[in-house]
Design a protein around this motif. Structure first.
Motif, PDB file in Angstrom:
ATOM      1  N   TYR A  72       0.839  -1.203   0.000  1.00  0.00           N
ATOM      2  CA  TYR A  72       0.000   0.000   0.000  1.00  0.00           C
ATOM      3  C   TYR A  72       0.874   1.254   0.000  1.00  0.00           C
ATOM      4  CZ  TYR A  72      -3.199   3.654   1.323  1.00  0.00           C
ATOM      5  OH  TYR A  72      -3.911   4.832   1.328  1.00  0.00           O
ATOM      6  N   GLU A  73       1.935   1.203   0.810  1.00  0.00           N
ATOM      7  CA  GLU A  73       2.782   2.391   0.967  1.00  0.00           C
ATOM      8  C   GLU A  73       3.557   2.740  -0.299  1.00  0.00           C
ATOM      9  OE1 GLU A  73       4.901   1.346   4.564  1.00  0.00           O
ATOM     10  OE2 GLU A  73       3.466   2.483   5.785  1.00  0.00           O
ATOM     11  N   ILE A  78      -1.992   6.910  -0.459  1.00  0.00           N
ATOM     12  CA  ILE A  78      -2.073   7.806   0.714  1.00  0.00           C
ATOM     13  C   ILE A  78      -1.946   9.269   0.287  1.00  0.00           C
ATOM     14  CG2 ILE A  78       0.405   7.710   1.234  1.00  0.00           C
ATOM     15  CD1 ILE A  78      -0.401   7.648   4.221  1.00  0.00           C
ATOM     16  N   LYS A  79      -1.289   9.493  -0.835  1.00  0.00           N
ATOM     17  CA  LYS A  79      -1.163  10.859  -1.354  1.00  0.00           C
ATOM     18  C   LYS A  79      -2.435  11.246  -2.121  1.00  0.00           C
ATOM     19  CE  LYS A  79       1.442  13.470  -4.769  1.00  0.00           C
ATOM     20  NZ  LYS A  79       1.908  13.096  -6.102  1.00  0.00           N
ATOM     21  N   PRO A  82      -6.401   9.615   0.337  1.00  0.00           N
ATOM     22  CA  PRO A  82      -6.314   9.279   1.771  1.00  0.00           C
ATOM     23  C   PRO A  82      -7.693   9.152   2.423  1.00  0.00           C
ATOM     24  CG  PRO A  82      -5.837  11.597   1.405  1.00  0.00           C
ATOM     25  CD  PRO A  82      -5.867  10.947   0.047  1.00  0.00           C
ATOM     26  N   ASP A  83      -8.662   9.920   1.930  1.00  0.00           N
ATOM     27  CA  ASP A  83      -9.999   9.916   2.521  1.00  0.00           C
ATOM     28  C   ASP A  83     -10.750   8.619   2.259  1.00  0.00           C
ATOM     29  OD1 ASP A  83      -9.766  10.775  -0.148  1.00  0.00           O
ATOM     30  OD2 ASP A  83     -11.758  11.680  -0.107  1.00  0.00           O
ATOM     31  N   LEU A  85      -9.129   5.472   2.178  1.00  0.00           N
ATOM     32  CA  LEU A  85      -8.353   4.303   2.622  1.00  0.00           C
ATOM     33  C   LEU A  85      -8.988   3.577   3.799  1.00  0.00           C
ATOM     34  CD1 LEU A  85      -6.563   4.729   5.480  1.00  0.00           C
ATOM     35  CD2 LEU A  85      -5.237   6.229   4.023  1.00  0.00           C
ATOM     36  N   PHE A 152     -12.866  -1.856  -0.731  1.00  0.00           N
ATOM     37  CA  PHE A 152     -13.323  -0.894   0.263  1.00  0.00           C
ATOM     38  C   PHE A 152     -13.005   0.528  -0.169  1.00  0.00           C
ATOM     39  CE2 PHE A 152     -12.345   1.824   3.986  1.00  0.00           C
ATOM     40  CZ  PHE A 152     -13.567   1.771   4.632  1.00  0.00           C
ATOM     41  N   HIS A 154     -13.915   4.346   1.640  1.00  0.00           N
ATOM     42  CA  HIS A 154     -14.633   5.020   2.716  1.00  0.00           C
ATOM     43  C   HIS A 154     -15.320   6.267   2.173  1.00  0.00           C
ATOM     44  CE1 HIS A 154     -15.152   7.476   6.423  1.00  0.00           C
ATOM     45  NE2 HIS A 154     -15.592   6.306   6.834  1.00  0.00           N
ATOM     46  N   GLN A 164     -19.729   1.276   0.574  1.00  0.00           N
ATOM     47  CA  GLN A 164     -18.371   1.316   1.125  1.00  0.00           C
ATOM     48  C   GLN A 164     -17.611   0.023   0.804  1.00  0.00           C
ATOM     49  OE1 GLN A 164     -17.267   3.013   4.870  1.00  0.00           O
ATOM     50  NE2 GLN A 164     -19.348   3.716   5.280  1.00  0.00           N
ATOM     51  N   PHE A 212      -7.543  13.593  -4.115  1.00  0.00           N
ATOM     52  CA  PHE A 212      -7.880  14.337  -2.895  1.00  0.00           C
ATOM     53  C   PHE A 212      -7.362  15.774  -2.912  1.00  0.00           C
ATOM     54  CE2 PHE A 212      -6.810  15.719   1.460  1.00  0.00           C
ATOM     55  CZ  PHE A 212      -8.035  15.537   2.083  1.00  0.00           C
ATOM     56  N   GLY A 213      -8.162  16.673  -2.380  1.00  0.00           N
ATOM     57  CA  GLY A 213      -7.702  17.995  -1.958  1.00  0.00           C
ATOM     58  C   GLY A 213      -7.317  18.945  -3.081  1.00  0.00           C
ATOM     59  N   ARG A 214      -6.648  20.007  -2.671  1.00  0.00           N
ATOM     60  CA  ARG A 214      -6.242  21.033  -3.632  1.00  0.00           C
ATOM     61  C   ARG A 214      -5.310  20.470  -4.690  1.00  0.00           C
ATOM     62  NH1 ARG A 214      -5.994  24.733   0.808  1.00  0.00           N
ATOM     63  NH2 ARG A 214      -3.770  24.329   1.030  1.00  0.00           N
TER      64      ARG A 214
ATOM     65  N   THR B  90      -9.526   5.321   8.906  1.00  0.00           N
ATOM     66  CA  THR B  90      -9.302   6.080   7.674  1.00  0.00           C
ATOM     67  C   THR B  90      -8.856   7.500   8.009  1.00  0.00           C
ATOM     68  OG1 THR B  90     -10.211   6.452   5.448  1.00  0.00           O
ATOM     69  CG2 THR B  90     -11.627   7.023   7.311  1.00  0.00           C
ATOM     70  N   PHE B  91      -8.602   8.267   6.959  1.00  0.00           N
ATOM     71  CA  PHE B  91      -8.155   9.647   7.133  1.00  0.00           C
ATOM     72  C   PHE B  91      -9.347  10.575   6.946  1.00  0.00           C
ATOM     73  CE2 PHE B  91      -6.692  13.607   5.118  1.00  0.00           C
ATOM     74  CZ  PHE B  91      -5.920  14.100   6.152  1.00  0.00           C
ATOM     75  N   ASP B  95      -6.826  19.461   3.836  1.00  0.00           N
ATOM     76  CA  ASP B  95      -5.513  19.608   3.200  1.00  0.00           C
ATOM     77  C   ASP B  95      -4.371  19.751   4.206  1.00  0.00           C
ATOM     78  OD1 ASP B  95      -5.425  19.539   0.257  1.00  0.00           O
ATOM     79  OD2 ASP B  95      -6.967  21.075   0.390  1.00  0.00           O
ATOM     80  N   HIS B  98      -3.653  16.592   5.845  1.00  0.00           N
ATOM     81  CA  HIS B  98      -3.087  15.680   4.853  1.00  0.00           C
ATOM     82  C   HIS B  98      -1.593  15.932   4.668  1.00  0.00           C
ATOM     83  CE1 HIS B  98      -3.009  13.957   0.534  1.00  0.00           C
ATOM     84  NE2 HIS B  98      -2.878  12.978   1.395  1.00  0.00           N
ATOM     85  N   LEU B 101       0.067  14.301   7.478  1.00  0.00           N
ATOM     86  CA  LEU B 101       0.070  12.843   7.270  1.00  0.00           C
ATOM     87  C   LEU B 101       1.200  12.451   6.317  1.00  0.00           C
ATOM     88  CD1 LEU B 101      -1.704  10.137   7.738  1.00  0.00           C
ATOM     89  CD2 LEU B 101      -2.647  10.650   5.476  1.00  0.00           C
ATOM     90  N   LEU B 102       1.315  13.192   5.236  1.00  0.00           N
ATOM     91  CA  LEU B 102       2.336  12.863   4.229  1.00  0.00           C
ATOM     92  C   LEU B 102       3.753  13.132   4.755  1.00  0.00           C
ATOM     93  CD1 LEU B 102       0.716  14.096   0.887  1.00  0.00           C
ATOM     94  CD2 LEU B 102       0.836  11.770   1.809  1.00  0.00           C
ATOM     95  N   PHE B 105       4.514  10.166   6.886  1.00  0.00           N
ATOM     96  CA  PHE B 105       4.712   9.034   5.964  1.00  0.00           C
ATOM     97  C   PHE B 105       6.091   9.114   5.306  1.00  0.00           C
ATOM     98  CE2 PHE B 105       4.209   7.532   1.501  1.00  0.00           C
ATOM     99  CZ  PHE B 105       4.066   6.174   1.768  1.00  0.00           C
TER     100      PHE B 105
END
Lengths: 307, 307
Positions: A72-73, A78-79, A82-83, A85, A152, A154, A164, A212-214, B90-91, B95, B98, B101-102, B105
């Motif tokens: 996974y890593e 995760i980058k 992440p939301d 996982l 899965f 989430h 889910q 995810f995210g910006r 989960t996360f 941002d 995150h 988190l990164l 990691f």
């Protein structure tokens, strides 16, 4: 069926499916039991896919819905997501630590803080466990692998098509760039024909994953510009927001590089996968043809051997 | 096959299964991919169970391998089997979180500490999701439910018969004490006959669950004294430590009380379940009859429709 009225046609369709006994809500958004009637449609659709794939003689492999955290890593999930996982944690203490765990539990505290991460993660896609096992040199002509697994994500939702935990039937191609891209393109067409034969008028659209995210916005644009992902979409609850029931993805050499997979002539392997969303396909069939399978069009019943 | 020599016959059998391409190690003890040959045996065994069960007209329900944390918290699993549990995290940040988190990691820190528990747990047994959905009054004659699911138990091991994620086919009876106990006893006999017909000479033994820690010892003795659990065991890798491939459990009114399930005449429902350990049964068949299904005894091939 699904009335496109009111604020939430998704919730309305969920209510109908539950009332008809097709789905059994478990009390967490996006977790359902499936009735025998629902499962029979999935089983017959999977059997139809198996018949369609058989001439291409895929290797059949089935992975459980967990895979190694160490892998996974490596995959940037995760980058990028992440939301979504799912990390599996357990209790690793002895009696004294257990007493403390039970004390927190009995006081309605957050006992999950006293757990430790296991070596496993829930799989976000049926094909992730495959790539690390494919390390090394591929046979001449590459590999075609048939996978099917619960996965899965989430994303709690009242949309019955956004579960889910759901099943994904995948066909993965490992090989040269031409083999991988050819697989993606050919199966996009075959997938379209399968759905049309079942009375599901899907539309092919260029798509992106929900980065995810910006920072994710740039990734979405890049994925679309490279035309790496197509989805086949069809309205289930909303014509404005049709649902993807199939996707086809070209990974370039992403997994080949990460996990050291080479072609027979010693180039970094490319890969592509196509995936059938089995619950979503079943929901689309139920929406289009009705809840009573006995009254589905005869040709659809024939193709799925539902008679 | 499995040579009962050296220190670890379990590891030796694992090595043989992997060398034969039947299991694909994922790099975490107890996590494997299954080859098409392995899966075919499971599918044919499940079909045989389905034919055996059909005259009793069970309800078929399939649950995903997750169930609500809120229900997990009601069933005493955290008290009795904390070391086996699987909690899904989960996360949930934005941002900024995150980025943090990164950062952890990228520095090889324990990023799992920055996750939050979800509303879901991995299922430790295929029947747990059922009981909360059965709240209320049962129909006259109770219910018989056919379940099958991947289940999770965190017990990393090199014994191929001790997987962390494996499939369990269950038949659950909800009803009066007589109905539940009768189910447990009748299916223990039917299970024994199924295995004997397949050339697997199982032995029925009174058993206990692996209750945790010092306090668990009392629970094990109590469970055995009440004769609540039987297992059917057979040597797979070791004659001294035979493996349970089937279990039958009488729960008394445990789940009926916890989840408000009543019989038609308004008594608290009793329950019992029997479970087929599908991977273990497959491993026992492969150990007993060899890795080449084409050379299995004709009657076994006939029963499993493997021709």
């Amino acid at each position: 069926m699904c009335r496109d009225i009111g604020d939430d046609p998704f919730k309305a369709y969920q209510t109908e499916l539950v009332a008809a006994g097709l789905l059994i809500p478990l009390g967490v958004p996006g977790l359902y039991g499936r009735s025998g009637r629902f499962e029979r449609i999935i089983a017959q659709f999977e059997a139809h896919v198996a018949r369609t794939v058989a001439p291409f003689q895929p290797e059949v492999i089935r992975f459980p819905p967990l895979f190694p955290r160490s892998n996974y890593e490596k995959i940037d999930h995760i980058k990028n997501f992440p939301d979504l996982l799912g990390s599996v944690h357990t209790f690793t203490g002895k009696d004294a630590e257990h007493q403390e765990l039970l004390r927190i539990f009995s006081e309605n505290g957050d006992w999950s803080r006293n757990l430790s991460p296991t070596a496993s993660m829930l799989v976000p896609a049926a094909c992730y466990p495959l790539y690390p096992t494919a390390r090394g040199t591929l046979p001449e002509g590459g590999r075609l692998v048939d996978l099917s697994s619960y996965v899965f994500r989430h994303e709690p939702s009242e949309d019955p098509a956004r579960m889910q935990m759901f099943r994904m039937r995948e066909l993965v191609r490992l090989g040269t760039p031409e083999e991988a891209l050819g697989h993606r393109n050919e199966w996009l067409e075959r997938g379209k024909r399968i759905f049309e034969s079942l009375g599901l008028p899907v539309e092919a659209v260029v798509a992106n994953d929900p980065f995810f995210g910006r920072g994710g916005k740039v990734m979405k644009v890049a994925q679309r510009e490279q035309v790496l992902k197509y989805e086949l979409v069809i309205p289930i609850c909303s014509t404005e927001k049709p649902t993807a029931i199939f996707s086809s993805n070209y990974h370039l050499d992403h997994f080949g590089s990460l996990f050291g997979i080479n072609t027979a002539d010693d180039q970094v392997a490319h890969s592509a996968c196509i995936g059938f969303g089995l619950e979503r396909i079943t929901l689309a069939l139920l929406k289009t043809h009705g809840f009573d399978v006995a009254r589905w069009p005869a040709n659809v019943r024939d193709i799925l051997e539902l008679n």
